[in-house]
Write a protein that holds these residues in place. Structure first.
Motif, PDB file in Angstrom:
ATOM      1  N   TRP A  13      13.217   1.457  27.401  1.00 34.23           N
ATOM      2  CA  TRP A  13      12.492   0.199  27.202  1.00 34.23           C
ATOM      3  C   TRP A  13      11.003   0.476  27.010  1.00 34.23           C
ATOM      4  N   ARG A  14      10.423   1.324  27.872  1.00 29.58           N
ATOM      5  CA  ARG A  14       8.999   1.666  27.750  1.00 29.58           C
ATOM      6  C   ARG A  14       8.700   2.367  26.433  1.00 29.58           C
ATOM      7  N   ARG A  16      10.105   1.827  23.745  1.00 27.90           N
ATOM      8  CA  ARG A  16      10.318   0.814  22.714  1.00 27.90           C
ATOM      9  C   ARG A  16      11.493   1.110  21.787  1.00 27.90           C
ATOM     10  N   ARG A  19      14.583  -3.567  22.914  1.00 32.39           N
ATOM     11  CA  ARG A  19      13.680  -4.692  23.118  1.00 32.39           C
ATOM     12  C   ARG A  19      13.604  -5.164  24.572  1.00 32.39           C
ATOM     13  N   THR A  20      14.723  -5.096  25.309  1.00 34.64           N
ATOM     14  CA  THR A  20      14.729  -5.553  26.699  1.00 34.64           C
ATOM     15  C   THR A  20      15.391  -4.504  27.590  1.00 34.64           C
ATOM     16  N   ARG A  21      15.114  -4.611  28.885  1.00 35.21           N
ATOM     17  CA  ARG A  21      15.761  -3.689  29.818  1.00 35.21           C
ATOM     18  C   ARG A  21      17.253  -3.946  29.890  1.00 35.21           C
ATOM     19  N   ARG A  77       5.308  -0.856  29.675  1.00 38.66           N
ATOM     20  CA  ARG A  77       5.702  -0.989  28.271  1.00 38.66           C
ATOM     21  C   ARG A  77       4.455  -1.400  27.503  1.00 38.66           C
ATOM     22  N   ALA A  80       2.847   0.284  20.518  1.00 38.27           N
ATOM     23  CA  ALA A  80       3.617   1.294  19.805  1.00 38.27           C
ATOM     24  C   ALA A  80       3.023   2.691  19.964  1.00 38.27           C
ATOM     25  N   ALA A  83       3.812   3.966  23.388  1.00 37.34           N
ATOM     26  CA  ALA A  83       5.238   4.302  23.476  1.00 37.34           C
ATOM     27  C   ALA A  83       5.524   5.612  22.748  1.00 37.34           C
ATOM     28  N   ARG A  84       4.927   5.816  21.601  1.00 41.16           N
ATOM     29  CA  ARG A  84       5.166   7.025  20.805  1.00 41.16           C
ATOM     30  C   ARG A  84       4.684   8.280  21.528  1.00 41.16           C
TER      31      ARG A  84
END
Length: 97
Positions: A13-14, A16, A19-21, A77, A80, A83-84
């Motif tokens: 989730w973190r 990405r 979309r949701t846990r 979270r 982008a 997250a990357r």
């Protein structure tokens, strides 16, 4: 969870990928994620399984096989770019081998 590990559903989730846990939990519980640690590969079947930095994950998403190495666990979270920074994608193998 400590700095040593993070739940796989939270990490996905973190990072990405989902979309949701709850989607991440269902994805893992379907057995869709393989984890390699210390040369041993296992299929993850519970969302509470911990992942650590340097673990390798393999899963299919959007018709593509994704292989990555975890670089960081993250604390939230974020966007982008944040997250990357949590992973490095494996180089795609050459066709035929």
């Amino acid at each position: 969870m400590s700095d040593a590990g993070c739940r796989i559903d939270v990490w996905l989730w973190r990072a990405r990928f989902l979309r949701t846990r709850s989607l991440a939990t269902a994805f893992v519980e379907r057995g869709a994620v393989r984890l390699t640690r210390d040369g041993r590969q296992i299929r993850l079947d519970r969302a509470a399984r911990p992942v650590r930095v340097d673990d390798i994950l393999v899963f299919a998403m959007g018709g593509r096989l994704i292989e990555l190495r975890i670089e960081a666990l993250g604390t939230r979270r974020g966007g982008a770019a944040e997250a990357r920074a949590l992973y490095i994608l494996a180089a795609p193998s050459a066709p035929g081998g």
